[in-house]
Design a protein around this motif. Structure first.
Motif, PDB file in Angstrom:
ATOM      1  N   ALA A  44      -8.192   5.652   6.304  1.00 48.69           N
ATOM      2  CA  ALA A  44      -6.986   4.834   6.214  1.00 48.69           C
ATOM      3  C   ALA A  44      -7.222   3.506   5.515  1.00 48.69           C
ATOM      4  CB  ALA A  44      -6.418   4.589   7.602  1.00 48.69           C
ATOM      5  N   GLY A  45      -8.451   2.976   5.473  1.00 50.91           N
ATOM      6  CA  GLY A  45      -8.726   1.650   4.933  1.00 50.91           C
ATOM      7  C   GLY A  45      -8.378   1.524   3.460  1.00 50.91           C
ATOM      8  N   THR A  46      -8.824   2.488   2.661  1.00 55.76           N
ATOM      9  CA  THR A  46      -8.567   2.423   1.218  1.00 55.76           C
ATOM     10  C   THR A  46      -7.085   2.480   0.908  1.00 55.76           C
ATOM     11  OG1 THR A  46     -10.689   3.505   0.776  1.00 55.76           O
ATOM     12  CG2 THR A  46      -9.071   3.502  -0.990  1.00 55.76           C
ATOM     13  N   LEU A  47      -6.350   3.336   1.587  1.00 50.75           N
ATOM     14  CA  LEU A  47      -4.911   3.457   1.367  1.00 50.75           C
ATOM     15  C   LEU A  47      -4.192   2.162   1.711  1.00 50.75           C
ATOM     16  CD1 LEU A  47      -2.457   5.133   0.631  1.00 50.75           C
ATOM     17  CD2 LEU A  47      -2.411   5.985   2.997  1.00 50.75           C
ATOM     18  N   ARG A  48      -4.600   1.539   2.854  1.00 47.85           N
ATOM     19  CA  ARG A  48      -3.970   0.275   3.236  1.00 47.85           C
ATOM     20  C   ARG A  48      -4.216  -0.796   2.190  1.00 47.85           C
ATOM     21  NH1 ARG A  48      -5.848   1.485   8.504  1.00 47.85           N
ATOM     22  NH2 ARG A  48      -7.618   0.059   8.187  1.00 47.85           N
ATOM     23  N   GLN A  49      -5.438  -0.860   1.688  1.00 46.48           N
ATOM     24  CA  GLN A  49      -5.737  -1.858   0.658  1.00 46.48           C
ATOM     25  C   GLN A  49      -4.912  -1.631  -0.612  1.00 46.48           C
ATOM     26  OE1 GLN A  49      -9.949  -1.645   0.083  1.00 46.48           O
ATOM     27  NE2 GLN A  49     -10.452  -2.647   2.037  1.00 46.48           N
ATOM     28  N   LEU A  50      -4.762  -0.371  -1.007  1.00 50.77           N
ATOM     29  CA  LEU A  50      -3.963  -0.068  -2.200  1.00 50.77           C
ATOM     30  C   LEU A  50      -2.492  -0.449  -2.005  1.00 50.77           C
ATOM     31  CD1 LEU A  50      -5.455   3.391  -3.282  1.00 50.77           C
ATOM     32  CD2 LEU A  50      -5.814   1.158  -4.365  1.00 50.77           C
ATOM     33  N   LEU A  51      -1.968  -0.169  -0.799  1.00 48.69           N
ATOM     34  CA  LEU A  51      -0.582  -0.517  -0.524  1.00 48.69           C
ATOM     35  C   LEU A  51      -0.362  -2.028  -0.534  1.00 48.69           C
ATOM     36  CD1 LEU A  51       0.335   2.071   2.273  1.00 48.69           C
ATOM     37  CD2 LEU A  51       1.073   2.063  -0.119  1.00 48.69           C
ATOM     38  N   VAL A  52      -1.319  -2.775   0.022  1.00 49.82           N
ATOM     39  CA  VAL A  52      -1.211  -4.242   0.015  1.00 49.82           C
ATOM     40  C   VAL A  52      -1.237  -4.778  -1.415  1.00 49.82           C
ATOM     41  CG1 VAL A  52      -2.376  -6.386   0.663  1.00 49.82           C
ATOM     42  CG2 VAL A  52      -2.144  -4.537   2.333  1.00 49.82           C
ATOM     43  N   LEU A  53      -2.179  -4.236  -2.230  1.00 48.56           N
ATOM     44  CA  LEU A  53      -2.253  -4.665  -3.627  1.00 48.56           C
ATOM     45  C   LEU A  53      -0.965  -4.319  -4.376  1.00 48.56           C
ATOM     46  CD1 LEU A  53      -5.925  -3.658  -4.531  1.00 48.56           C
ATOM     47  CD2 LEU A  53      -5.020  -5.958  -4.174  1.00 48.56           C
ATOM     48  N   LEU A  54      -0.413  -3.149  -4.085  1.00 46.54           N
ATOM     49  CA  LEU A  54       0.831  -2.747  -4.732  1.00 46.54           C
ATOM     50  C   LEU A  54       1.974  -3.682  -4.356  1.00 46.54           C
ATOM     51  CD1 LEU A  54       2.433  -0.723  -6.434  1.00 46.54           C
ATOM     52  CD2 LEU A  54       2.749   0.645  -4.352  1.00 46.54           C
ATOM     53  N   GLN A  55       2.054  -4.073  -3.090  1.00 47.73           N
ATOM     54  CA  GLN A  55       3.100  -4.986  -2.649  1.00 47.73           C
ATOM     55  C   GLN A  55       2.988  -6.344  -3.349  1.00 47.73           C
ATOM     56  OE1 GLN A  55       2.456  -4.906   1.574  1.00 47.73           O
ATOM     57  NE2 GLN A  55       4.003  -3.332   1.926  1.00 47.73           N
ATOM     58  N   PHE A  56       1.769  -6.863  -3.435  1.00 51.26           N
ATOM     59  CA  PHE A  56       1.579  -8.140  -4.111  1.00 51.26           C
ATOM     60  C   PHE A  56       1.908  -8.023  -5.605  1.00 51.26           C
ATOM     61  CE2 PHE A  56      -0.848  -9.567  -0.379  1.00 51.26           C
ATOM     62  CZ  PHE A  56      -0.377 -10.876  -0.282  1.00 51.26           C
ATOM     63  N   GLY A  57       1.546  -6.896  -6.209  1.00 49.19           N
ATOM     64  CA  GLY A  57       1.864  -6.695  -7.621  1.00 49.19           C
ATOM     65  C   GLY A  57       3.371  -6.677  -7.862  1.00 49.19           C
ATOM     66  N   ILE A  58       4.107  -5.964  -6.986  1.00 49.18           N
ATOM     67  CA  ILE A  58       5.567  -5.925  -7.113  1.00 49.18           C
ATOM     68  C   ILE A  58       6.156  -7.314  -6.919  1.00 49.18           C
ATOM     69  CG2 ILE A  58       7.682  -5.038  -6.064  1.00 49.18           C
ATOM     70  CD1 ILE A  58       6.156  -2.464  -5.425  1.00 49.18           C
ATOM     71  N   LEU A  59       5.643  -8.062  -5.946  1.00 51.04           N
ATOM     72  CA  LEU A  59       6.140  -9.417  -5.692  1.00 51.04           C
ATOM     73  C   LEU A  59       5.930 -10.321  -6.907  1.00 51.04           C
ATOM     74  CD1 LEU A  59       7.279 -11.563  -3.801  1.00 51.04           C
ATOM     75  CD2 LEU A  59       4.960 -11.939  -2.940  1.00 51.04           C
ATOM     76  N   ILE A  60       4.741 -10.244  -7.494  1.00 52.91           N
ATOM     77  CA  ILE A  60       4.464 -11.059  -8.692  1.00 52.91           C
ATOM     78  C   ILE A  60       5.386 -10.665  -9.837  1.00 52.91           C
ATOM     79  CG2 ILE A  60       2.728 -11.579 -10.447  1.00 52.91           C
ATOM     80  CD1 ILE A  60       0.594 -11.274  -8.245  1.00 52.91           C
TER      81      ILE A  60
END
Length: 209
Positions: free
Chosen positions: A18-34
């Motif tokens: 689950a760790g890698t998926l969570r990190q990817l989702l967090v990065l994706l959220q920040f990318g969308i926000l930017i």
């Protein structure tokens, strides 16, 4: 996915996969926000440009009044003289639809091509009233030589009428440099008075209307 026995014993338990998926989702959220932040900034700047700088006009109030007759008649009428005399009026100019609507006609460019251009008849002082300055040449004056008859059948085919074009019209007529368009003559093809000759005496910046 936790196993009950290790959890009850108080050992360290890690969730598998689950760790890698969570990190990817967090990065994706920040990318969308930017991306959304950048898009909002671009839209804001485009809106400001469209409302202010893009108009290329001053911010002083301008009142448009319909007056029967052509631009030349309006310019010399008692009504225009009366408006000029009103307190607070800084300038008066007349035009046939230049602030509200344009007519589109076909013209023959100096190089022989047929081009479609929007046009309107204006009296002297209109571009100055709008706060514009010529990119090349001059604007129309109040002299009889610069007056363009509003009635098509009054336009003489044996003379050339001074005309002001904007940047886009000069480009369509084949001139990338506004100064190169000065003195050139183009001819009406589909106007009510086909064959009317127009000499470019000035080039005005493109502006919103």
């Amino acid at each position: 996915s936790f196993k009950p026995a290790p959890v009850l014993k108080g050992g360290v338990v890690q969730a598998a996969g689950a760790g890698t998926l969570r990190q990817l989702l967090v990065l994706l959220q920040f990318g969308i926000l930017i991306g959304l932040t950048i898009a909002a900034a671009i839209v804001h700047r485009q809106t400001q440009f469209g409302l202010e700088s893009g108009l290329r006009l001053g911010h002083d109030p301008i009142l448009s009044i319909y007056v029967p007759g052509d631009a030349g008649y309006c310019q010399r009428s008692a009504f225009s003289d009366g408006v000029r005399a009103l307190p607070g009026v800084r300038g008066v100019a007349c035009a046939n639809g230049i602030l509200t609507n344009y007519m589109s006609q076909r013209y023959r460019a100096p190089d022989g091509r047929e081009v479609s251009l929007s046009n309107a008849t204006s009296g002297p002082g209109l571009f100055e009233l709008l706060g514009l300055k010529p990119l090349a040449g001059r604007f129309l004056s109040a002299s009889e030589a610069d007056l363009f008859p509003g009635a098509p059948m009054e336009r003489r085919l044996d003379r050339t009428y001074p005309t002001v074009v904007n940047e886009s019209a000069a480009h369509h007529l084949g001139y990338a440099d506004p100064a190169a368009a000065l003195g050139k003559v183009f001819v009406s093809v589909t106007n009510v008075r086909a064959g009317t000759r127009h000499e470019i005496v000035g080039v005005v910046p493109d502006y919103a209307h």
